[in-house]
Design an enzyme around this catalytic site. Structure first.
Site, PDB file in Angstrom:
ATOM      1  N   ASP A  60       0.838  -1.195   0.000  1.00  0.00           N
ATOM      2  CA  ASP A  60       0.000   0.000   0.000  1.00  0.00           C
ATOM      3  C   ASP A  60       0.877   1.250   0.000  1.00  0.00           C
ATOM      4  O   ASP A  60       1.900   1.287  -0.668  1.00  0.00           O
ATOM      5  CB  ASP A  60      -0.936  -0.034   1.220  1.00  0.00           C
ATOM      6  N   HIS A 100      -3.528   5.661   3.691  1.00  0.00           N
ATOM      7  CA  HIS A 100      -4.313   4.524   3.225  1.00  0.00           C
ATOM      8  C   HIS A 100      -3.807   3.196   3.779  1.00  0.00           C
ATOM      9  O   HIS A 100      -4.581   2.348   4.237  1.00  0.00           O
ATOM     10  CB  HIS A 100      -4.302   4.516   1.697  1.00  0.00           C
ATOM     11  N   SER A 244     -11.508  -0.672  -0.286  1.00  0.00           N
ATOM     12  CA  SER A 244     -10.162  -0.766   0.297  1.00  0.00           C
ATOM     13  C   SER A 244     -10.205  -1.219   1.744  1.00  0.00           C
ATOM     14  O   SER A 244      -9.292  -1.901   2.221  1.00  0.00           O
ATOM     15  CB  SER A 244      -9.459   0.595   0.233  1.00  0.00           C
TER      16      SER A 244
END
Length: 291
Positions: A60, A100, A244
Site C-alpha cells: 500500500d 491509506h 479498500s
C-alpha cells in the site's frame, strides 16, 4: 514435522516419470498434517484464535508502525529505484505519507491482534503508483513466503495483467493467499478479478466480523466497508468508506482461520470462508440456504 512442505526446495525429477510426478516405488509417501474440514461454523473456523503465527504483508502507501491501532510492524519496506536505475525492495522507516496503508493495517490488527504485520510501500499518495512498483513489491512479498498479502489497490492498465496473473498463480501454489479489494468504480481492473485471489467488496453493516458470500462474482465476498473507523497518520482516527477497507476485514478473518488451522491450503481456506459466511448455512441432507 515442523517445516511446511510447500516452503521446501522442489524435489528432483524422477527419471522415467513425467514432470511433477511422484515415484512411490522410489520414495515413500511422507506423512504430513492435514486440516480436516468438519461441519463448518464460525466457532470451528476461528473461535479462540487471534492470528498468532500468521505473517501478513500490506502492499500500500506504507504503514505508520507507531500508531496505537497498528501496534508495531515486523518489517517496513519500500519499492524504490536504486543507483543502477532498477526497482528494488529496501527497508525504510515505518511511516505512511498518505494514510491509506495505515488504515488497512489498523483494520487487520483490530480483527487479528496476534498477526505479524509487514508493510511494503508501492503507492506514494494513496492513489498514484506505477504498475512496475506494484509488481516488484508483490513479487518480493510472494517470494518472502507471507501467508497473506492485503492488496487494497488495483490497476486498470491491461499491460500489467499478465505479470500480475502469473504472480497471483505463483502465490496460490506457494500457499500465499492474496486478498484484493474490488475497484470502487464499475470498471475492469486487476488483480481482484483473478480466480486465484480472494476478492472483496463492501457491505454497510457496522459489525467488523460480519461478512457475506456473493454468488455472483467476480467480487466473491462482502465485508464492512462503509463508514469504517480507521487509523490515520499522526495517531489519528477517521471514518472512511471504500472497498479498500472491506478487504483487510477479510484478511484479518483469514488470519484467524489460518492461525487455528495452520495447514490449510488456499482452496480450503476459501471454502471455509464461504461456508462460515453470514448468509450461508449448511442444512443436513440439503442445500445451502440464506438465513
Amino acid at each position: 514435522m515442523t517445516e511446511l512442505p510447500w516452503r521446501r526446495e522442489r524435489r528432483e525429477h524422477f527419471p522415467g516419470m513425467p514432470a511433477w510426478s511422484l515415484s512411490t516405488s522410489q520414495a515413500a509417501l511422507e506423512e504430513f498434517h492435514v486440516s480436516r474440514q468438519e461441519e463448518i461454523t464460525k466457532e470451528w473456523a476461528y473461535g479462540g484464535a487471534d492470528g498468532s503465527g500468521v505473517r501478513v504483508c500490506v502492499l500500500d502507501t506504507g504503514v505508520e508502525g507507531s500508531h496505537p491501532r497498528v501496534g508495531g510492524l515486523e518489517r517496513s519496506l519500500v519499492v524504490a529505484r536504486g543507483e543502477d536505475g532498477r526497482l528494488a525492495v529496501t527497508d525504510c522507516e515505518p511511516v505512511d505519507p498518505a494514510g491509506h496503508g495505515t488504515a488497512c493495517a489498523g483494520v487487520i490488527r483490530s480483527i487479528a491482534p496476534g498477526v505479524a504485520l509487514s508493510s511494503v510501500r508501492v503507492l506514494t499518495d494513496g492513489k498514484a503508483g506505477t504498475g512496475a512498483a506494484l509488481i516488484e513489491g508483490l513479487r518480493w512479498a510472494v517470494d518472502e513466503g507471507y501467508d497473506l498479502i492485503n492488496l487494497s489497490l488495483s490497476t486498470t492498465r491491461t499491460e500489467f495483467q499478465p505479470a500480475l496473473h502469473e504472480l497471483a498463480d505463483r502465490a496460490y501454489f506457494r500457499r500465499c493467499l492474496l486478498v484484493a479489494s474490488a475497484h470502487n468504480m464499475p470498471v475492469l481492473s486487476f488483480p481482484w478479478t483473478f480466480s486465484s485471489v480472494i476478492s472483496v467488496a463492501s457491505h454497510d453493516r457496522p459489525d467488523p466480523l460480519a461478512y457475506y458470500y456473493n454468488p455472483n462474482p467476480p467480487a466473491e465476498f462482502y465485508a464492512r466497508g462503509v463508514r469504517v473507523p480507521v487509523a490515520w497518520p499522526g495517531g489519528r482516527e477517521i471514518s472512511s468508506t471504500g472497498n479498500s477497507f472491506a478487504a483487510p476485514h477479510i484478511t484479518g478473518i483469514c488470519a484467524l482461520i489460518l492461525s487455528k488451522h495452520r495447514w490449510m491450503t488456499p482452496f480450503q481456506l476459501k471454502s471455509v470462508l464461504y461456508l462460515a459466511a453470514d448468509n450461508v448455512t449448511a442444512v443436513n441432507g440439503g442445500t445451502h440456504v440464506r438465513v
